[in-house]
Design a protein around this motif. Structure first.
Motif, PDB file in Angstrom:
ATOM      1  N   ASP A 250      -3.693  -1.092 -17.366  1.00  0.00           N
ATOM      2  CA  ASP A 250      -5.009  -2.114 -18.159  1.00  0.00           C
ATOM      3  C   ASP A 250      -5.752  -1.920 -16.952  1.00  0.00           C
ATOM      4  O   ASP A 250      -6.101  -2.308 -15.481  1.00  0.00           O
ATOM      5  CB  ASP A 250      -4.756  -3.175 -17.915  1.00  0.00           C
ATOM      6  N   GLY A 251      -7.164  -1.334 -17.335  1.00  0.00           N
ATOM      7  CA  GLY A 251      -8.982  -2.149 -16.746  1.00  0.00           C
ATOM      8  C   GLY A 251      -8.490  -0.157 -15.531  1.00  0.00           C
ATOM      9  O   GLY A 251      -8.054   0.336 -16.162  1.00  0.00           O
ATOM     10  N   TRP A 252      -8.996  -0.995 -14.424  1.00  0.00           N
ATOM     11  CA  TRP A 252      -8.809   0.409 -13.167  1.00  0.00           C
ATOM     12  C   TRP A 252      -8.389   0.320 -12.146  1.00  0.00           C
ATOM     13  O   TRP A 252      -7.964  -0.602 -11.932  1.00  0.00           O
ATOM     14  CB  TRP A 252     -10.454   0.592 -13.209  1.00  0.00           C
ATOM     15  N   GLN A 253      -7.815   1.327 -11.980  1.00  0.00           N
ATOM     16  CA  GLN A 253      -6.693   1.880 -10.425  1.00  0.00           C
ATOM     17  C   GLN A 253      -8.042   2.643  -9.922  1.00  0.00           C
ATOM     18  O   GLN A 253      -7.965   4.016 -10.079  1.00  0.00           O
ATOM     19  CB  GLN A 253      -5.814   2.357 -11.290  1.00  0.00           C
ATOM     20  N   GLN A 254      -7.916   2.732  -8.419  1.00  0.00           N
ATOM     21  CA  GLN A 254      -9.211   3.588  -7.409  1.00  0.00           C
ATOM     22  C   GLN A 254      -7.948   3.247  -6.814  1.00  0.00           C
ATOM     23  O   GLN A 254      -7.699   2.581  -6.067  1.00  0.00           O
ATOM     24  CB  GLN A 254     -10.382   2.614  -8.060  1.00  0.00           C
ATOM     25  N   GLY A 255      -9.149   4.378  -5.855  1.00  0.00           N
ATOM     26  CA  GLY A 255      -9.274   3.899  -4.216  1.00  0.00           C
ATOM     27  C   GLY A 255      -7.692   4.274  -3.874  1.00  0.00           C
ATOM     28  O   GLY A 255      -6.556   4.015  -3.008  1.00  0.00           O
ATOM     29  N   PRO A 256      -6.651   5.273  -4.352  1.00  0.00           N
ATOM     30  CA  PRO A 256      -5.341   5.924  -3.866  1.00  0.00           C
ATOM     31  C   PRO A 256      -5.764   6.088  -2.410  1.00  0.00           C
ATOM     32  O   PRO A 256      -6.444   6.831  -2.060  1.00  0.00           O
ATOM     33  CB  PRO A 256      -5.299   6.717  -4.787  1.00  0.00           C
ATOM     34  N   HIS A 257      -4.308   5.538  -1.217  1.00  0.00           N
ATOM     35  CA  HIS A 257      -4.161   6.495  -0.640  1.00  0.00           C
ATOM     36  C   HIS A 257      -2.491   6.668   0.053  1.00  0.00           C
ATOM     37  O   HIS A 257      -2.033   5.843  -0.731  1.00  0.00           O
ATOM     38  CB  HIS A 257      -4.144   5.474   0.824  1.00  0.00           C
ATOM     39  N   ALA A 258      -2.376   8.085   0.090  1.00  0.00           N
ATOM     40  CA  ALA A 258      -1.135   8.721   0.011  1.00  0.00           C
ATOM     41  C   ALA A 258      -0.770   8.674   1.555  1.00  0.00           C
ATOM     42  O   ALA A 258      -1.066   9.256   2.318  1.00  0.00           O
ATOM     43  CB  ALA A 258      -1.228   9.847  -0.678  1.00  0.00           C
ATOM     44  N   THR A 259       0.560   8.921   1.821  1.00  0.00           N
ATOM     45  CA  THR A 259       1.440   8.765   2.805  1.00  0.00           C
ATOM     46  C   THR A 259       2.878   8.943   2.704  1.00  0.00           C
ATOM     47  O   THR A 259       3.800   8.132   2.038  1.00  0.00           O
ATOM     48  CB  THR A 259       0.678   7.580   3.645  1.00  0.00           C
ATOM     49  N   VAL A 260       3.210   9.772   3.298  1.00  0.00           N
ATOM     50  CA  VAL A 260       4.932  10.475   3.511  1.00  0.00           C
ATOM     51  C   VAL A 260       5.390  10.231   4.349  1.00  0.00           C
ATOM     52  O   VAL A 260       4.797  10.028   5.526  1.00  0.00           O
ATOM     53  CB  VAL A 260       5.391  12.356   3.801  1.00  0.00           C
ATOM     54  N   LEU A 261       6.308   9.531   4.385  1.00  0.00           N
ATOM     55  CA  LEU A 261       7.548   8.488   5.178  1.00  0.00           C
ATOM     56  C   LEU A 261       8.279   9.389   5.886  1.00  0.00           C
ATOM     57  O   LEU A 261       8.607  10.747   5.230  1.00  0.00           O
ATOM     58  CB  LEU A 261       7.645   7.112   4.393  1.00  0.00           C
ATOM     59  N   ASP A 262       9.129   9.086   7.304  1.00  0.00           N
ATOM     60  CA  ASP A 262      10.071   8.865   7.662  1.00  0.00           C
ATOM     61  C   ASP A 262      11.320   9.226   6.732  1.00  0.00           C
ATOM     62  O   ASP A 262      11.386   8.289   5.362  1.00  0.00           O
ATOM     63  CB  ASP A 262      10.329   8.359   8.317  1.00  0.00           C
TER      64      ASP A 262
END
Length: 320
Positions: free
Chosen positions: A162-174
């Protein structure tokens, strides 16, 4: 403007940014490599090959063999509005192959590209876009092999739509899992915008369910940034409205490898007047971390400035 920085495997680092009119057509992406002492290596270089229209919002990630990858937004290049593109560079800072498109679905716009790499040399690009539902904005991603070829199909990251999802930040973890965080702007957390996240395994498959990061839900929580900490854990920071008693402030949360909160949510900034926004977080090998942000309206005696706070691995404030 809009710089992004990543350390390289030899102890140096690379900075990329958006530059106006330098590539002869509106905005373009440029970069510079530095050694461990902060001295420049070679000359400033242009990242994007396609120069029509605007290329902006770069994100850079180092690969373990000395290479690095830059992702950015490009207007009109994929035949629609905006698409997510990337370019690999070798350990000498030379382009490795041609720039390539991260998004498969091209209608509407795909924007806000964020890239992160793994110790195996693979990487992931996340962005937000209209996707197949032109009335909404959702979070999408693509996993890549180290040579830039796609690993599986484009993924739809968020479950709540629903609505808007924005501003992603991706990080690969240990351990190889990827954590993608974003802001959800349709009262998903019970009020206004909130910060949500999803784990993925090394093959790009969801690991567990989407979860809420912020505990304080009044008003808006948005613009998340993630740093990987030892053992597959992470720290997420974001800006939040009213939580520090005034306007925008910076909040954070430690998260374990299962997506469970470690300790309570904490406020990062000690100066509360006016707005503190656009945080970025980076972690040290011992698990401690530092948060930087933009402080507005005279904290440094002028209009705005850049401020920082360091924390130990348990989220305790250092150097008051």
């Amino acid at each position: 403007v809009l710089p992004s920085i990543s350390t390289l495997s030899d102890g140096g680092f690379v900075v990329v940014w958006t530059s106006k009119n330098q590539d002869t057509s509106s905005f373009g992406i440029f970069g510079q490599r530095y050694d461990a002492a902060g001295e420049t290596i070679g000359s400033e270089f242009q990242v994007n090959t396609y120069t029509d229209g605007s290329q902006y919002y770069p994100s850079v990630a180092a690969l373990p063999d000395g290479r690095f990858v830059v992702a950015w937004d490009s207007a009109g290049q994929d035949g629609s509005n905006t698409g997510a593109y990337a370019q690999l560079f070798d350990s000498q800072g030379q382009k490795q192959g041609e720039e390539f498109q991260a998004n498969t679905f091209v209608s509407g716009y795909q924007s806000g590209a964020s890239v992160s790499s793994s110790v195996s040399g693979e990487f992931v690009v996340a962005w937000y876009g209209s996707g197949e539902d032109a009335d909404q904005l959702d979070i999408y991603g693509q996993f890549f092999h180290g040579d830039g070829s796609k690993k599986g199909a484009e993924i739809h990251v968020n479950t709540y739509t629903d609505g808007w999802q924005q501003g992603p930040h991706a990080t690969v973890l240990d351990g190889g899992k990827t954590l993608i965080a974003w802001q959800s702007e349709h009262s998903q957390d019970g009020d206004s915008a909130g910060v949500f996240a999803q784990y993925f395994d090394g093959d790009g498959q969801p690991d567990g369910e989407e979860f809420q990061v912020n505990s304080y839900i009044t008003n808006t929580q948005s613009s998340p940034s993630i740093a990987a900490t030892p053992g597959g854990s992470a720290v997420v920071v974001w800006h939040t409205v009213g939580q520090d008693g005034d306007s925008y402030g910076i909040a954070g949360q430690l998260i374990d490898p299962d997506g469970q909160n470690v300790g309570p949510e904490f406020v990062v900034n000690l100066y509360f007047q006016n707005a503190q926004q656009h945080p970025e977080v980076a972690a040290f090998p011992d698990g401690s971390f530092v948060v930087v942000w933009c402080g507005w309206d005279h904290q440094d005696g002028s209009g705005k400035g850049i401020f920082a706070q360091r924390f130990d691995k348990d989220g305790n404030r250092l150097y008051h």
